[in-house]
Design a protein around this motif. Structure first.
Motif, PDB file in Angstrom:
ATOM      1  N   ILE A 112      69.306  -4.753  -1.822  1.00 23.62           N
ATOM      2  CA  ILE A 112      70.263  -5.819  -2.066  1.00 23.62           C
ATOM      3  C   ILE A 112      71.573  -5.324  -2.629  1.00 23.62           C
ATOM      4  CG2 ILE A 112      69.689  -6.453  -4.432  1.00 23.62           C
ATOM      5  CD1 ILE A 112      69.693  -9.333  -3.551  1.00 23.62           C
ATOM      6  N   PHE A 160      75.276  -8.963   2.320  1.00 23.62           N
ATOM      7  CA  PHE A 160      75.717 -10.259   1.857  1.00 23.62           C
ATOM      8  C   PHE A 160      76.260 -11.125   2.976  1.00 23.62           C
ATOM      9  CE2 PHE A 160      75.133  -8.269  -2.209  1.00 23.62           C
ATOM     10  CZ  PHE A 160      74.452  -9.271  -2.842  1.00 23.62           C
ATOM     11  N   ILE A 190      73.213 -12.507   4.543  1.00 26.38           N
ATOM     12  CA  ILE A 190      72.641 -13.526   3.667  1.00 26.38           C
ATOM     13  C   ILE A 190      73.430 -14.825   3.780  1.00 26.38           C
ATOM     14  CG2 ILE A 190      72.235 -14.168   1.261  1.00 26.38           C
ATOM     15  CD1 ILE A 190      71.740 -11.164   0.697  1.00 26.38           C
ATOM     16  N   ARG A 191      74.748 -14.689   3.753  1.00 23.04           N
ATOM     17  CA  ARG A 191      75.588 -15.885   3.857  1.00 23.04           C
ATOM     18  C   ARG A 191      75.320 -16.648   5.135  1.00 23.04           C
ATOM     19  NH1 ARG A 191      81.317 -14.189   4.057  1.00 23.04           N
ATOM     20  NH2 ARG A 191      81.487 -16.294   4.889  1.00 23.04           N
ATOM     21  N   GLU A 193      71.898 -18.211   5.036  1.00 24.77           N
ATOM     22  CA  GLU A 193      71.841 -19.317   4.087  1.00 24.77           C
ATOM     23  C   GLU A 193      72.493 -20.566   4.685  1.00 24.77           C
ATOM     24  OE1 GLU A 193      72.254 -21.687   0.533  1.00 24.77           O
ATOM     25  OE2 GLU A 193      73.819 -21.162   1.976  1.00 24.77           O
ATOM     26  N   MET A 194      73.623 -20.370   5.337  1.00 28.33           N
ATOM     27  CA  MET A 194      74.329 -21.506   5.938  1.00 28.33           C
ATOM     28  C   MET A 194      73.477 -22.191   6.997  1.00 28.33           C
ATOM     29  SD  MET A 194      77.935 -19.655   6.499  1.00 28.33           S
ATOM     30  CE  MET A 194      79.367 -20.673   6.307  1.00 28.33           C
ATOM     31  N   LEU A 230      66.407 -20.985   1.542  1.00 31.69           N
ATOM     32  CA  LEU A 230      66.325 -19.549   1.781  1.00 31.69           C
ATOM     33  C   LEU A 230      65.816 -18.846   0.528  1.00 31.69           C
ATOM     34  CD1 LEU A 230      67.068 -17.338   3.908  1.00 31.69           C
ATOM     35  CD2 LEU A 230      69.086 -16.946   2.526  1.00 31.69           C
ATOM     36  N   LEU A 231      64.756 -18.114   0.715  1.00 28.80           N
ATOM     37  CA  LEU A 231      64.173 -17.338  -0.375  1.00 28.80           C
ATOM     38  C   LEU A 231      64.664 -15.915  -0.204  1.00 28.80           C
ATOM     39  CD1 LEU A 231      61.928 -18.737  -2.026  1.00 28.80           C
ATOM     40  CD2 LEU A 231      60.354 -17.177  -0.941  1.00 28.80           C
ATOM     41  N   LEU A 232      65.260 -15.350  -1.231  1.00 31.00           N
ATOM     42  CA  LEU A 232      65.795 -14.006  -1.105  1.00 31.00           C
ATOM     43  C   LEU A 232      64.888 -13.010  -1.803  1.00 31.00           C
ATOM     44  CD1 LEU A 232      68.197 -12.335  -0.125  1.00 31.00           C
ATOM     45  CD2 LEU A 232      69.122 -12.557  -2.424  1.00 31.00           C
ATOM     46  N   ASN A 237      64.171  -8.797  -2.508  1.00 32.48           N
ATOM     47  CA  ASN A 237      64.716  -7.451  -2.450  1.00 32.48           C
ATOM     48  C   ASN A 237      63.585  -6.437  -2.428  1.00 32.48           C
ATOM     49  OD1 ASN A 237      66.264  -5.188  -2.686  1.00 32.48           O
ATOM     50  ND2 ASN A 237      66.662  -5.435  -4.876  1.00 32.48           N
TER      51      ASN A 237
END
Lengths: 326, 326
Positions: A71, A77, A80-81, A84-85, A94-96, A98
DNA sequence: AACACGATGGCAACCCCTTGCCGCACGTTT
DNA sequence: AAACGTGCGGCAAGGGGTTGCCATCGTGTT
């Protein structure tokens, strides 16, 4: 007071709990009038369904887990963005997670979460193909920046991208390039090198590889020294972080970029635009990559097991100051 | 085959489900021998507890949600990293939620997740105090980079930090500075301005404020023009992104940084180190901030409602090339 | 007028696990 | 020997929804 349950709503609306449930999740099954009454009672009480209870029976959690191998890498990122959107668009959470570059940790986290999520987004997974297939047997899986036959994946077109890099360097008169390889168990590292070598051969350019290097700025020093030792006039680093570290080290050793050495990175992270000189790098639609990955995951149910798409998104070579005539 | 449940384990071990449950979650309650038998049966079957079923009754989900006001800001990455690390240490899962600078969206997401998580980490929340208290009534809450009386929070010491900034600029001979303010509903923006003004007064420096600006590189242009119009010799931007945008614009307009104008940012994001000139910025233990926030959240149960700590972490002014003699 | 059928609501089982309470088999106390 | 713990398993009731199946009612068909 305690959070209202479906029972409270049922009492308030004068119907059975099953009717309340259906009013929400199966609107066609109740009359418009009843539905209206239920919904207004629910709104009045401030009722919200308990996701756990719902998931327990239905097996759908409205949650997808995204596992990233590291991460700290700003490159992720964007992914991820995008993810997530797209997830939020469908009211998914969304579960993040690492994995810290550790395959074991990656595996354990996935196993732990498997019963609690609808699917996995694995970004640059460090797990062997075998393990990835096992996971796919349990839950839908979409790979990001990695391809495994039979599994859904989204990647950037690095074959074409590497061709662009080589063409660019070639047009500047570079006849020798050295690739600073990424981690040994990184699929991307292998792919980039293969594509680079192939493209170089076609262009009549010599390509060599040194490494592997951990793709961080701090490793740029060692990588730069190795590259200088190699003598090539152009350096292609596994990613932008490494490339930035390389430029720093080269500058420190008194070499000029790009007058003495050209440097190219991958990912087009934000910092590539503001460092000096600006870093020429292979960018691409990273946000889209995240978006498409979630898209594939959410539609996974509709596809047969043997129909797992492998989406390839276009890359673009972003030219900045770090590359110049040989 | 389907995932084994506690019933399968119970059958295999020849005990009741309650015994299996206790063997896992309440070891002292069963004999060592029985426990051993249960655990080995479970291991053999590959049993893993279903987190939903567990959460449904116990109310503990082993999950915390982190809500960030804008995930595109690289500053948050450090917070996310720290939070993720600390959460995983306690085998908690981190749920990442993006509010996209919209208070309404922030509120809705929080309400949706409330029944499914053990607590909230709110990073730079844009919600009014009132709403934050309502959330805290439902679930433990820890604020990051924001303070509200009565709620737990973790912030960097911006009062001291701003003092350092002013002292630094002052020692370089700057007598006038202009602050490029952040978003109107940002607590940090208000705090920084108050601290800056206070410190400036004590140092006999004039401080003015213009803005607000959305803290993105793209807004740096307008911000820089506004600052030049103001005539101050030193610019303090709400964050590094804005500061970087300012430097780009100043350079474009032919001014030299720091010879003509000095620029200071906040956050010490990665790009601040690689841009040219390097950006002088107020950094701090951002990873720790994330870590401490989770720490507070996990220990929230042990504290009384009226004993919500407000942790202040130290800042450090990182000097780079963007500041110089007036 | 008798019958068939679709629309709608309710009943109750079920998802998987936790936990209060009961009962049993020992060992201890007086 | 009677009265008391105490340690340990099991029973069964949830927790908050979902869903298969049945009952009811009203309408259309012949």
């Amino acid at each position: 007071m305690a959070r209202p349950t479906i029972y409270d709503v049922a009492t308030a609306a004068g119907v059975a709990t099953s009717t309340v449930s259906r009013a929400f999740s199966n609107p066609g099954r109740v009359s418009a009038e009843t539905r209206e009454r239920v919904l207004s009672s629910a709104a009045e009480l401030g009722y919200r369904p308990n996701p756990h209870a719902r998931a327990l029976l239905s097996g759908r959690h409205h949650t997808v887990a995204m596992v990233v191998s590291d991460i700290t890498n700003p490159h992720y990122f964007e992914l991820i963005r995008g993810a997530e959107m797209r997830a939020r668009m469908s009211e998914y959470t969304l579960l993040l997670v690492n994995a810290e570059e550790s395959p074991r940790m990656e595996w354990e986290q996935i196993q732990r979460l498997a019963p609690a999520v609808d699917g996995f987004l694995l970004a640059a997974s460090r797990l062997p193909d075998e393990n990835l297939r096992q996971i796919a047997d349990q839950r839908p899986v979409v790979l990001m920046s990695r391809e495994v036959p039979g599994l859904a994946s989204v990647v950037l077109d690095h074959v074409e991208g590497c061709r662009q890099i080589v063409a660019h360097l070639s047009s500047l008169g570079h006849r020798e390039l050295v690739y600073l390889a990424g981690p040994r168990n990184s699929w991307m590292a292998a792919t980039r090198w293969a594509a680079l070598k192939e493209a170089a051969e076609r262009a009549g350019t010599t390509a060599r590889r040194i490494g592997p290097f951990t793709p961080k700025v701090s490793q740029g020093g060692a990588a730069a020294d190795g590259a200088l030792n190699d003598g090539a006039s152009a350096i292609v680093a596994h990613n932008d972080l490494l490339a930035i570290g390389v430029i720093q080290r080269l500058t420190q050793r008194g070499l000029r970029v790009p007058a003495d050495v050209s440097v190219v990175g991958f990912d087009n992270i934000f910092a590539a635009d503001v460092c000096t000189p600006g870093l020429t790098t292979l960018g691409g639609a990273h946000v889209d990559l995240g978006r498409v990955a979630v898209e594939l995951l959410l539609t996974a149910d509709a596809r047969a097991d043997d129909d797992q798409p492998s989406v390839v998104l276009p890359t673009e070579l972003v030219l900045r100051g770090s590359t110049g005539a040989a």
